[in-house]
Motif scaffolding. Sequence first.
Motif, PDB file in Angstrom:
ATOM      1  N   PHE A  79      -5.752  -1.490   6.046  1.00 25.70           N
ATOM      2  CA  PHE A  79      -5.117  -0.071   6.632  1.00 25.70           C
ATOM      3  C   PHE A  79      -4.950   0.821   5.417  1.00 25.70           C
ATOM      4  O   PHE A  79      -4.281   0.468   4.498  1.00 25.70           O
ATOM      5  CB  PHE A  79      -3.762  -0.519   7.417  1.00 25.70           C
ATOM      6  N   ALA A  80      -5.714   1.819   5.676  1.00 23.25           N
ATOM      7  CA  ALA A  80      -5.677   2.950   4.730  1.00 23.25           C
ATOM      8  C   ALA A  80      -4.809   3.962   5.186  1.00 23.25           C
ATOM      9  O   ALA A  80      -4.885   4.539   6.356  1.00 23.25           O
ATOM     10  CB  ALA A  80      -7.130   3.573   4.604  1.00 23.25           C
ATOM     11  N   ILE A  81      -3.855   4.286   4.339  1.00 26.00           N
ATOM     12  CA  ILE A  81      -2.803   5.159   4.692  1.00 26.00           C
ATOM     13  C   ILE A  81      -3.403   6.544   3.839  1.00 26.00           C
ATOM     14  O   ILE A  81      -3.306   6.795   2.820  1.00 26.00           O
ATOM     15  CB  ILE A  81      -1.480   4.904   4.129  1.00 26.00           C
ATOM     16  N   LEU A  82      -3.672   7.617   4.759  1.00 24.03           N
ATOM     17  CA  LEU A  82      -4.200   8.845   3.961  1.00 24.03           C
ATOM     18  C   LEU A  82      -3.622  10.050   4.501  1.00 24.03           C
ATOM     19  O   LEU A  82      -2.672   9.848   5.321  1.00 24.03           O
ATOM     20  CB  LEU A  82      -5.722   8.975   4.763  1.00 24.03           C
ATOM     21  N   LEU A 127      -1.914  -1.611  -2.002  1.00 25.54           N
ATOM     22  CA  LEU A 127      -2.484  -0.934  -3.275  1.00 25.54           C
ATOM     23  C   LEU A 127      -2.567   0.325  -3.274  1.00 25.54           C
ATOM     24  O   LEU A 127      -2.852   1.106  -2.242  1.00 25.54           O
ATOM     25  CB  LEU A 127      -3.928  -1.398  -2.940  1.00 25.54           C
ATOM     26  N   ASP A 128      -1.969   1.064  -4.201  1.00 21.70           N
ATOM     27  CA  ASP A 128      -1.774   2.574  -4.328  1.00 21.70           C
ATOM     28  C   ASP A 128      -2.877   3.023  -5.307  1.00 21.70           C
ATOM     29  O   ASP A 128      -2.680   2.811  -6.523  1.00 21.70           O
ATOM     30  CB  ASP A 128      -0.332   2.786  -4.836  1.00 21.70           C
ATOM     31  N   GLU A 129      -3.976   3.648  -4.749  1.00 19.73           N
ATOM     32  CA  GLU A 129      -5.208   4.221  -5.565  1.00 19.73           C
ATOM     33  C   GLU A 129      -5.610   3.180  -6.387  1.00 19.73           C
ATOM     34  O   GLU A 129      -5.532   3.305  -7.826  1.00 19.73           O
ATOM     35  CB  GLU A 129      -4.519   5.415  -6.190  1.00 19.73           C
ATOM     36  N   PRO A 130      -5.946   2.137  -5.910  1.00 20.00           N
ATOM     37  CA  PRO A 130      -6.551   1.038  -6.669  1.00 20.00           C
ATOM     38  C   PRO A 130      -7.956   1.124  -7.575  1.00 20.00           C
ATOM     39  O   PRO A 130      -7.995   0.429  -8.401  1.00 20.00           O
ATOM     40  CB  PRO A 130      -6.640  -0.309  -5.750  1.00 20.00           C
ATOM     41  N   THR A 131      -8.588   2.071  -7.091  1.00 15.79           N
ATOM     42  CA  THR A 131      -9.773   2.270  -7.714  1.00 15.79           C
ATOM     43  C   THR A 131      -9.829   3.183  -8.975  1.00 15.79           C
ATOM     44  O   THR A 131     -10.856   3.449  -9.811  1.00 15.79           O
ATOM     45  CB  THR A 131     -10.832   3.109  -6.732  1.00 15.79           C
ATOM     46  N   THR A 132      -8.723   3.576  -9.519  1.00 11.05           N
ATOM     47  CA  THR A 132      -8.395   4.737 -10.428  1.00 11.05           C
ATOM     48  C   THR A 132      -9.094   4.036 -11.874  1.00 11.05           C
ATOM     49  O   THR A 132      -8.365   3.006 -12.341  1.00 11.05           O
ATOM     50  CB  THR A 132      -7.072   4.897 -10.748  1.00 11.05           C
ATOM     51  N   THR A 189      -2.396  -8.853   5.129  1.00  6.77           N
ATOM     52  CA  THR A 189      -2.505  -7.627   5.577  1.00  6.77           C
ATOM     53  C   THR A 189      -2.410  -6.613   4.423  1.00  6.77           C
ATOM     54  O   THR A 189      -1.566  -6.818   3.361  1.00  6.77           O
ATOM     55  CB  THR A 189      -1.223  -7.287   6.330  1.00  6.77           C
ATOM     56  N   ILE A 190      -3.365  -5.732   4.322  1.00  3.42           N
ATOM     57  CA  ILE A 190      -3.497  -4.852   3.013  1.00  3.42           C
ATOM     58  C   ILE A 190      -3.297  -3.425   3.486  1.00  3.42           C
ATOM     59  O   ILE A 190      -4.094  -2.876   4.385  1.00  3.42           O
ATOM     60  CB  ILE A 190      -4.855  -5.274   2.411  1.00  3.42           C
ATOM     61  N   LEU A 191      -2.428  -2.856   2.855  1.00  6.17           N
ATOM     62  CA  LEU A 191      -2.209  -1.340   2.945  1.00  6.17           C
ATOM     63  C   LEU A 191      -2.793  -0.738   1.739  1.00  6.17           C
ATOM     64  O   LEU A 191      -2.509  -1.004   0.520  1.00  6.17           O
ATOM     65  CB  LEU A 191      -0.769  -0.973   3.176  1.00  6.17           C
ATOM     66  N   ILE A 192      -3.746   0.203   1.972  1.00  3.91           N
ATOM     67  CA  ILE A 192      -4.247   1.000   0.741  1.00  3.91           C
ATOM     68  C   ILE A 192      -4.026   2.448   0.926  1.00  3.91           C
ATOM     69  O   ILE A 192      -4.183   3.129   1.945  1.00  3.91           O
ATOM     70  CB  ILE A 192      -5.694   0.465   0.716  1.00  3.91           C
ATOM     71  N   GLU A 203      -8.672  -0.102   9.898  1.00  3.53           N
ATOM     72  CA  GLU A 203      -8.014   1.236  10.576  1.00  3.53           C
ATOM     73  C   GLU A 203      -7.510   2.137   9.422  1.00  3.53           C
ATOM     74  O   GLU A 203      -7.347   1.677   8.212  1.00  3.53           O
ATOM     75  CB  GLU A 203      -6.967   0.850  11.451  1.00  3.53           C
ATOM     76  N   ILE A 204      -7.384   3.321   9.893  1.00  2.00           N
ATOM     77  CA  ILE A 204      -6.686   4.311   9.015  1.00  2.00           C
ATOM     78  C   ILE A 204      -5.553   4.840   9.674  1.00  2.00           C
ATOM     79  O   ILE A 204      -5.351   5.009  10.981  1.00  2.00           O
ATOM     80  CB  ILE A 204      -7.613   5.479   8.894  1.00  2.00           C
TER      81      ILE A 204
END
Length: 235
Positions: A30-33, A150-155, A178-181, A195-196
């Motif tokens: 799940f991406a939190i945008l 994961l808070d901004e994992p690609t940085t 369950t993964i929140l990004i 999902e977002i």
Amino acid sequence: MVSITNLHKTFNKNTVLSGVNLEIKGGGIFAILGPNGSGKTTLIKTILGMVIPNKGKITVLDKDIKHDSVYRHQIDYLPQIANFPNNLKVKELIKMIKDLRGDTKTDIELINRFKLEPFLDKKLGNLSGGTKQKVNIVLTFMFESPLIILDEPTTGLDPISLIQLKELIQTEKDKGKTILITSHIMSFVEEVSDEIVFLLDGQVYFKGTISKLKNKTNELDFERAIASILTENHA
């Protein structure tokens, strides 16, 4: 997995969350945008118990977090900015975290995956930002918790490490986790998310699949769909 009811949070006179209601069932990504200031980080930190809400209820793994701090042991968290002790070596930090947490899976596979062997004897203060992020990722995925945030994992990651991260996230999803990004990289979000959750003005504006969002906004492109929401609500 995570249930949030009527969540409010104000910092001084600044309302950040104003009645968030959100249900995230177990399993999936799940991406939190949301735009800057929409409450993404505050929402994550309330789930982690790092920010105390003014009002509302949060349950994680069926535990009301207001009365139970043990639930945090079931969460692996990658912060956006990891403030490591500069004088510690990489291997010393990994050992320290393993000793504190216990119950780790082997970290050797993760170290090999992100090519960190040459850096194990180097002090954290001498590492580049990208290498620190890879250490950050190893520390997060060393454990077998059912919930990963994961808070901004690609940085700072190079293209090869980014591919490895995507594969790692998929592997953990396949285990039923369950993964929140949170991320500002929409191509990454589109590739990995099931999902977002889109936050706007301190509330959940949209929750669902990317296809559903495209239909809602009449846009074929994901980035344009996000832009459409922002344009519509700030016209």
